[in-house]
Enzyme design. Structure first.
Site, PDB file in Angstrom:
ATOM      1  N   GLU A 139      22.093  29.402   6.317  1.00  0.00           N
ATOM      2  CA  GLU A 139      23.307  28.815   6.876  1.00  0.00           C
ATOM      3  C   GLU A 139      24.509  29.120   5.983  1.00  0.00           C
ATOM      4  OE1 GLU A 139      23.207  25.091   9.305  1.00  0.00           O
ATOM      5  OE2 GLU A 139      24.389  24.307   7.628  1.00  0.00           O
ATOM      6  N   HIS A 184      -4.513  34.689   2.645  1.00  0.00           N
ATOM      7  CA  HIS A 184      -5.270  34.800   3.893  1.00  0.00           C
ATOM      8  C   HIS A 184      -4.351  34.838   5.112  1.00  0.00           C
ATOM      9  CE1 HIS A 184      -8.847  33.906   1.493  1.00  0.00           C
ATOM     10  NE2 HIS A 184      -8.108  32.998   0.888  1.00  0.00           N
ATOM     11  N   LYS A 237      26.039  24.399  19.319  1.00  0.00           N
ATOM     12  CA  LYS A 237      26.199  23.036  19.838  1.00  0.00           C
ATOM     13  C   LYS A 237      27.047  23.031  21.102  1.00  0.00           C
ATOM     14  CE  LYS A 237      25.768  20.722  15.349  1.00  0.00           C
ATOM     15  NZ  LYS A 237      26.479  19.899  14.328  1.00  0.00           N
TER      16      LYS A 237
END
Length: 529
Positions: free
Chosen positions: A321, A350, A454
């Protein structure tokens, strides 16, 4: 690897209990020297930031998270007083809860905390909760849970875990503006759950928010238990060491003074203008070299400690950000940023180390090594060998295996995971992000892309309401997504109309019935009561 190179590039600070190894980043011999002019400008920019310069011109705001751990640095007496009085208020409130002087209705002692927030209002508290919970074999004073999304099923999961313990749950609602939709939704869902259980929710709720915000107004009008400030000069991704993170941590029983002291100690070290004495500057320069100053490689964070599992998630927001910007400070399109992802060792052995070693070479690794295994002596799983020895073996082996394939890495070593060392790591990366942003000429302290998302979401919700109104007005008439989009005079949004119809039809509250047809795009939707 070359021992002489290691000796010349290894940074260690016994007072901090932290070391940094950049010797496996094969930058040329003259790189650190040639970067000095840019670095000195970055130091100057950082000094101005700490001195109270306007660092977020979009909102005419200072950026003062460094003052949180040393209030004497605050540029005005009023800000210093605000920081110190808030810290005192957090400690006083926490002490009353722990002693049972402040209780839920009926004298029920609080034993649970539900934190409602998103982004920086959740990632930092979650990191601290996981990293520092039940340290040294002890028990947390209060157990902490989170609503960190607007996912109904996720909230149901947490509420089911709390079950009958809801009556002994303290709820912290965190939103600077008070208008963050995800947090508001979580607050409403939690309030509904309390009311359904016959509980007086305002006597359980606490707000952390900006002065005069919508959330503060609600807390005042409903008579919530307490309110704590969230200042406009503290960004969400750097808010762990204000009330956002300190309040839940203190309630959990974590020594917040030690976290603050660790961050302050790191701040002091990373103000040094001598490169070899400044781990944040070294880190920022390694990011610059690894990514060509343009974000050309990803940052893989591999902590070899279960308690630091969430550190990569925390860094995703802090780094991405802050650095993910379209424009530089001169307004040129640069599309900057460094992608961050990670797992934990030796789980990563793994998972994706196979690709890291033999696949596309588009990354650099930051290993985080913790020297102390546990407080007590460890079981020997082989003669003279413990599980902790194996953990270090996997770390060192993986690092060598990557180096063999010209995969570059940085190693940060800390003595142990503690409030102080975690505060140091938070401070180290906050400073490195700020310095790197200066090196590449971007503003690390605004986030226009988040705001754009937003606004787009608000448009989607508005269209969803129009769809429901149109179907209801049609009185049971069936529509395809295409015909409904045409009715709404928004044919360019047919795909969006389809997605919204699918969601409405999948949920009882949507009042939409779907009739499946072939081909799929001829399926129809109609209102049903």
């Amino acid at each position: 690897m070359n021992w002489e190179r290691f000796k010349s590039l290894y940074y260690t600070n016994p007072k901090l209990g932290l070391s940094l190894d950049i010797s496996r980043m094969p930058f040329p011999d003259d790189f650190l020297t040639t970067m000095q002019p840019k670095l000195q400008q970055a130091f100057a920019d950082m000094a101005a930031l700490e001195g109270g310069a306007i660092a977020n011109p979009d909102e005419n705001r200072m950026v003062g998270h460094y003052w949180l751990r040393n209030a004497d640095l605050a540029p005005t007496p009023e800000l210093k007083q605000a920081i110190t009085s808030t810290l005192d208020a957090i400690k006083d409130f926490t002490a009353k809860v722990h002693k049972g002087e402040l209780t839920a209705p009926g004298g029920v002692k609080f034993k649970e905390v539900l934190v409602i927030g998103i982004g920086g209002s959740a990632l930092g508290p979650q990191l601290v909760n996981h990293a520092l919970g039940r340290l040294k074999g002890g028990r947390d004073k209060l157990r902490v849970s989170f609503f960190d999304n607007t996912d109904p099923d996720g909230m149901d999961y947490v509420l089911k875990e709390l079950g009958s313990r809801l009556k002994q749950t303290l709820v912290i609602v965190i939103s600077k503006s008070g208008g963050t939709v995800e947090t508001r939704n979580g607050m409403l869902e939690a309030a509904a759950a309390f009311k359904a259980a016959g509980l007086d929710y305002p006597k359980h709720f606490v707000a952390v928010t900006g002065a005069g915000s919508k959330l503060e107004q609600v807390a005042i009008s409903e008579g919530w238990l307490a309110r704590f400030p969230m200042w406009d000069w503290v960004g969400g991704r750097t808010s762990e060491l204000c009330a956002v993170g300190l309040l839940p941590a203190a309630l959990q029983g974590i020594k917040i003074d030690q976290m603050l002291a660790g961050a302050a100690a790191m701040d002091e070290v990373t103000r040094k203008k001598s490169l070899r004495d400044n781990p944040a500057a070294l880190l920022a320069l390694m990011w610059y070299w690894a990514t060509d100053g343009k974000g050309t490689k990803d940052m893989v964070v591999l902590p070899y400690k279960d308690r630091l599992l969430l550190f990569s998630r925390y860094l995703q927001q802090l780094v991405m950000e802050s650095l993910g910007k379209e424009l530089d400070l001169q307004g040129n399109v640069v599309n900057q940023g460094i992608a961050v992802y990670g797992n934990k060792g030796s789980t990563d052995q793994h998972a994706y180390v196979q690709q890291l070693r033999e696949g596309v070479n588009n990354f650099f690794v930051t290993f985080i090594e913790v020297l102390k295994d546990r407080n007590d002596a460890s079981l020997e799983v082989e003669p003279g060998i413990t599980t902790g020895d194996y953990l270090q073996g996997f770390f060192l082996g993986t690092r060598d295996a990557l180096s063999e394939k010209n995969r570059h890495s940085i190693t940060i070593t800390v003595n142990e995971v503690s409030p102080r060392s975690l505060g140091q790591l938070i401070g180290l990366y906050e400073r490195a992000v700020g310095l790197y942003a200066s090196l590449v000429g971007i503003n690390a302290y605004h986030q226009p892309g988040v705001e754009a998302g937003k606004k787009a979401a608000t448009g989607v919700i508005a269209l969803r309401l129009k769809i429901a109104d149109a179907l209801k007005a049609a009185g049971g008439r069936e529509f395809t997504a295409e015909t409904l989009a045409a009715l709404l005079n928004q044919p360019e949004k047919t795909e969006l109309v389809f997605k919204l119809l699918e969601h409405l039809a999948a949920n009882p509250a949507g009042h939409v019935k779907k009739t499946v047809q072939k081909p799929w795009h001829e399926s129809t939707y109609a209102w049903q009561e």
